[in-house]
Design an enzyme around this catalytic site. Sequence first.
Site, PDB file in Angstrom:
ATOM      1  CG  HIS A   1      -1.639  -1.079   1.501  1.00  0.00           C
ATOM      2  ND1 HIS A   1      -2.889  -1.445   0.911  1.00  0.00           N
ATOM      3  CD2 HIS A   1      -1.520  -2.083   2.473  1.00  0.00           C
ATOM      4  CE1 HIS A   1      -3.373  -2.480   1.141  1.00  0.00           C
ATOM      5  NE2 HIS A   1      -2.690  -2.790   2.049  1.00  0.00           N
TER       6      HIS A   1
HETATM    7  C1  BDR Z   1      -3.134   0.918   5.266  1.00  0.00           C
HETATM    8  O1  BDR Z   1      -3.333   0.461   6.622  1.00  0.00           O
HETATM    9  C2  BDR Z   1      -2.207  -0.031   7.148  1.00  0.00           C
HETATM   10  O2  BDR Z   1      -2.393  -1.305   7.495  1.00  0.00           O
HETATM   11  C3  BDR Z   1      -1.244  -0.018   6.077  1.00  0.00           C
HETATM   12  O3  BDR Z   1       0.229   0.157   6.562  1.00  0.00           O
HETATM   13  C4  BDR Z   1      -1.658   0.735   5.270  1.00  0.00           C
HETATM   14  O4  BDR Z   1      -1.109   2.135   5.364  1.00  0.00           O
HETATM   15  C5  BDR Z   1      -3.953  -0.003   4.333  1.00  0.00           C
HETATM   16  O5  BDR Z   1      -5.273  -0.094   4.642  1.00  0.00           O
END
Ligand code: BDR
Length: 313
Positions: free
Chosen positions: A243
């Site tokens: 992500h």
């Molecule tokens: C986001 O939420 C966190 O778990 C990850 O680091 C990312 O920023 C994804 O939904």
Amino acid sequence: MPPRKIIIDTDPGQDDAVAILLALASPEDIDVLALTCVAGNVPLDLTSKNARIVCELAGRPDLPVYAGCDCPLGRPLVTAEHVHGKTGLDGPDLPDPTMELCKEHAVDYIIDTLRAAPAKTITLCPLGPLTNIATAFQRAPDIVEKVQEIVLMGGGYFEGGNITPTAEFNIYVDPQAADIVFKSGIPIVVMPLDVTHKALVTKPRNDAFRALATPAGIAVAQMTDFFERFDKEKYGSAGAPLHDPCVTAYLINPDLFTGRHINVEIETQSELTMGMTVADWWRVTDRAPNATFMGDIDADGFFALLTDRLARL
Ligand code: BDR
Ligand code: CA
């Protein structure tokens, strides 16, 4: 063009860690002024420890790291150990950091740094809940004009949510903060789940990280090995979604991404859909566009860039 000055606001998180490593490996494109930490994936004491572990892994013990808000503006903290493990950085066996946390609160650092900067010269890169950024804007509205752009990971439209059926984690944890940021008037680039779920660490991509045979390459391979088990089980996907690195990759090569400049509003009232990013992708309202909401990524190009840059560390 001189490298872009950025502040990374983060809650590491394996994918935050990779995003930070990518930025620190790219000094010709990105000048990281500091890391500001926020509670999110795990509580603040762990995110601010993990951020320093990542700096040391990158050979940057000199980088200032600040701890910020330990809970969202108006709701109890929700964390994500079920995804990231107990430490938030489960996977590799990395040493505890020796570098100190800076004494100043992250919000004070953000305010002071922006106040001292010329207009529109600093880019904010939030990789976690938006609590630090919104708190800074609330306390010092004069700093808003100093921000060049906000490039953030959060939200989802066609992909729905990952923490509730309609909400993505970062926005869900602090929807009030997200609402303040999306209404700030600052140009915003959003990397939603629609994009990040296409940035999957498949086995060959993971092997390429490991084959770098450097501490950073091996640690990234181990982090994504750990992180992927959850999404593989949940989505049946081919690997872990990276992500947050979409944010720092965008700063290096925006052409890897395509999206639409549209209106995005944050749900802050309904418990059922709390934290939903209501993205007017089809432009069916006359609400003014306030964000570039990305929809697609050149995943092969992204992983080529990432592997290439990690090799430098
Ligand atoms: C986001 O939420 C966190 O778990 C990850 O680091 C990312 O920023 C994804 O939904
Ligand atoms: Ca994150």
